[in-house]
Enzyme design. Sequence first.
Site, PDB file in Angstrom:
ATOM      1  N   CYS A   2       0.863  -1.186   0.000  1.00  0.00           N
ATOM      2  CA  CYS A   2       0.000   0.000   0.000  1.00  0.00           C
ATOM      3  C   CYS A   2       0.899   1.237   0.000  1.00  0.00           C
ATOM      4  CB  CYS A   2      -0.846  -0.019   1.267  1.00  0.00           C
ATOM      5  SG  CYS A   2      -1.744  -1.544   1.445  1.00  0.00           S
ATOM      6  N   ARG A  27       1.857   1.659  -6.115  1.00  0.00           N
ATOM      7  CA  ARG A  27       2.155   0.584  -5.148  1.00  0.00           C
ATOM      8  C   ARG A  27       0.910  -0.226  -4.819  1.00  0.00           C
ATOM      9  NH1 ARG A  27       6.822   1.470  -1.986  1.00  0.00           N
ATOM     10  NH2 ARG A  27       5.834   0.286  -0.335  1.00  0.00           N
ATOM     11  N   TRP A  75      -3.720  -2.007  -1.487  1.00  0.00           N
ATOM     12  CA  TRP A  75      -3.769  -3.254  -2.272  1.00  0.00           C
ATOM     13  C   TRP A  75      -4.297  -4.282  -1.300  1.00  0.00           C
ATOM     14  CZ3 TRP A  75      -1.669  -8.194  -2.135  1.00  0.00           C
ATOM     15  CH2 TRP A  75      -1.811  -8.947  -3.313  1.00  0.00           C
ATOM     16  N   ASN A 101       0.286  -0.364   6.360  1.00  0.00           N
ATOM     17  CA  ASN A 101       0.750  -1.212   5.254  1.00  0.00           C
ATOM     18  C   ASN A 101       1.419  -2.407   5.894  1.00  0.00           C
ATOM     19  OD1 ASN A 101       1.663  -2.372   2.910  1.00  0.00           O
ATOM     20  ND2 ASN A 101       3.438  -1.010   2.708  1.00  0.00           N
ATOM     21  N   GLY A 102       1.001  -3.612   5.522  1.00  0.00           N
ATOM     22  CA  GLY A 102       1.589  -4.835   6.074  1.00  0.00           C
ATOM     23  C   GLY A 102       0.484  -5.822   6.425  1.00  0.00           C
ATOM     24  N   GLU A 470      10.380 -13.692 -19.510  1.00  0.00           N
ATOM     25  CA  GLU A 470      10.125 -12.282 -19.148  1.00  0.00           C
ATOM     26  C   GLU A 470       9.106 -11.674 -20.106  1.00  0.00           C
ATOM     27  OE1 GLU A 470      10.311 -10.414 -16.867  1.00  0.00           O
ATOM     28  OE2 GLU A 470      10.072  -8.421 -17.719  1.00  0.00           O
ATOM     29  N   LYS A 588       3.137  -2.479  -7.411  1.00  0.00           N
ATOM     30  CA  LYS A 588       4.528  -2.364  -7.849  1.00  0.00           C
ATOM     31  C   LYS A 588       5.478  -3.089  -6.904  1.00  0.00           C
ATOM     32  CE  LYS A 588       7.948  -0.976 -10.299  1.00  0.00           C
ATOM     33  NZ  LYS A 588       8.152  -1.634 -11.608  1.00  0.00           N
TER      34      LYS A 588
HETATM   35  C1  AGP Z   1       7.289  -7.395 -13.053  1.00  0.00           C
HETATM   36  O1  AGP Z   1       6.801  -6.681 -14.172  1.00  0.00           O
HETATM   37  C2  AGP Z   1       6.356  -7.381 -11.886  1.00  0.00           C
HETATM   38  N1  AGP Z   1       6.004  -6.064 -11.521  1.00  0.00           N
HETATM   39  C3  AGP Z   1       6.840  -8.256 -10.748  1.00  0.00           C
HETATM   40  O2  AGP Z   1       7.056  -9.546 -11.267  1.00  0.00           O
HETATM   41  C4  AGP Z   1       8.147  -7.817 -10.032  1.00  0.00           C
HETATM   42  O3  AGP Z   1       9.254  -8.016 -10.885  1.00  0.00           O
HETATM   43  C5  AGP Z   1       8.309  -8.698  -8.802  1.00  0.00           C
HETATM   44  O4  AGP Z   1       7.226  -8.429  -7.928  1.00  0.00           O
HETATM   45  C6  AGP Z   1       9.637  -8.468  -8.064  1.00  0.00           C
HETATM   46  O5  AGP Z   1       9.683  -7.146  -7.601  1.00  0.00           O
HETATM   47  P1  AGP Z   1      11.113  -6.586  -7.097  1.00  0.00           P
HETATM   48  O6  AGP Z   1      12.026  -6.586  -8.279  1.00  0.00           O
HETATM   49  O7  AGP Z   1      10.805  -5.205  -6.601  1.00  0.00           O
HETATM   50  O8  AGP Z   1      11.607  -7.491  -6.019  1.00  0.00           O
END
Ligand code: AGP
Length: 593
Positions: A2, A27, A75, A101-102, A470, A588
Amino acid sequence: MCGIVGFIGNNDAKKIVLNGLTRLEYRGYDSAGMSLFNNRYQIFDVYKDEGRVAKLVESTKNSSYSNIGIGHTRWATHGKVNKENSHPHYSQSRRFIIVHNGVIENYQQLKDQYLSHSTFISETDTEVIAQLIETFSQTLNVENAIITTLKLLHGSYALLVLDSMDPEKIYAAKYKSPLIVGKGPEGITIASDLMALVGYSDDYHALDDKSFVIATRDDVRVFNLNHELLPLHLKKIEIDNADTEKGEFAHYMLKEIHEQPAVLRRIASNYFDKDKSLIDPQIIQSIKDSDRVYILAAGTSMHAGLIGKQLFEKMASIPVEIHIASEFAYQKPLLSKKPFFILVTQSGETADLRACLVGITEQNYKTLTITNVPTSTLAREATYFLQLFAGPEIAVASTKAYVAQVAVLAILAYELSSKNVNIKYELGIAAAAIDTFLDSQKLIDIVREKLTHRNCFYIGRGLDYFVGLEASLKLKEISYIQTEGFAAGELKHGTIALIEEGTPVIALISDPHISGNTRSNLKEVQARGANTLKIVTEAVQQKNDEIVLPNVHPLLTPLIMVVPTQLIAYYAALERSYDIDKPRNLAKSVTVE
Ligand code: AGP
């Protein structure tokens, strides 16, 4: 994941909190809410609903001026996406208002043990925190009521608390979820991400776990849970406002795809002084002293880690194992005698990865976090960390961070190798190669012609297979097309049963040694009606290949090969008018396990 923002000072709290929430909306964006002090009625007003921050801007437009306020974008973890479960939450008497958040893992036990007589409005764990503070405030002062509550919580929290009986303070607390305090000329801002402080704070202090904060208009004090005052380690905020805007681009994702050449050039210049690498020699020595490297990551970062394994093994003959963070954290695989761990993460806050770091650190193994956020938990808690220098990545779908992760892993592998590859030069070639491709209109026609089905396959071999993983994640997470990345040679062992008339299959081909094999696999699916597309490098180009990319060093082909797949995902989502920067169900930074 969040977003949390609070402000107290001599400025318009609503403006600062809403601006911060807008910046942090990436986020998590199921719902948004805020609380502002209403000087006329001497209470804290609460505004909240499901939906985006724009809706909150509308619902607060007639609010009275307030010097203090807290806000939250959610979220959902506990409870549906609805108004009742949105933050801020408040205690029964509405004295205490909180955003969180958590995840509080023992919230039900606490509810049963301490709050059997309390009335709850929501299904959330957060409301339990507010009710506990109110319960303890009947016999303790506010600070001790909050600290007593914090000591009972199991799980993770970044908390802001308002007390209606004292509108001149914001209380805050942090454990595992990120929280940063910003000091500026007009007041104190507290947020879950540095981005929310830009423009209002000059300096920041990243809170450590088990911190308790009392912020007033012009001061902020940080304590541990024994109520002992802790020093503030203020650092200059180095994010430029421009980094947080879309500029002339329609979406952050497109901007960040276009930033990739500049990111590679910035990495090359930040990690080299002429031809000498600037990586901390202790990192190099620690890896050399190990007998195996373990790369741990999630999502896109894990896909970058797969490339990293090839780079380490092929450039430096160092054996590497790669593990999905959420699996490694609990499967406890057999380790070598002298392991070294590399955690790859854009946000530096991924809970699955932090769970790994906690376990590894307990065993006294050395760790390196490669991250885009130097203030992040995983940067601060690892033995070493290396920066991605990618600039803030706002779009939920990660692009420039992936390219940056591959580049930094390549430099690390170079530094561990006999240095017969001029990696700095090769990264420059890759940057130039990407530059030649970014404005390909052809891809838009290809997307319209080929991506007409509910599903899609990417196939490749070697590095192209890992890029296909990817590429598949990118396409599915923003266009919602059910996409799979597959080893080209593996498709015929069962999954080829899914190929129907018109099924899109995109082949990624860059390695001359195995390009023939992949082309044969493509013929196998064409024979069953697949609608195919070939993305190739010049080294393996043949007549009728639709997308031909410039050559780069064979070990760096993922840097150029990934770009058309990122753009394909972007245009596919654009065609479907989906929210490209904030795809449904996502966030995110995934700060819950
Ligand atoms: C990738 O497009 C996603 N947003 C997701 O897979 C992301 O890479 C994953 O949550 C890991 O996040 P981080 O790199 O911040 O650890």
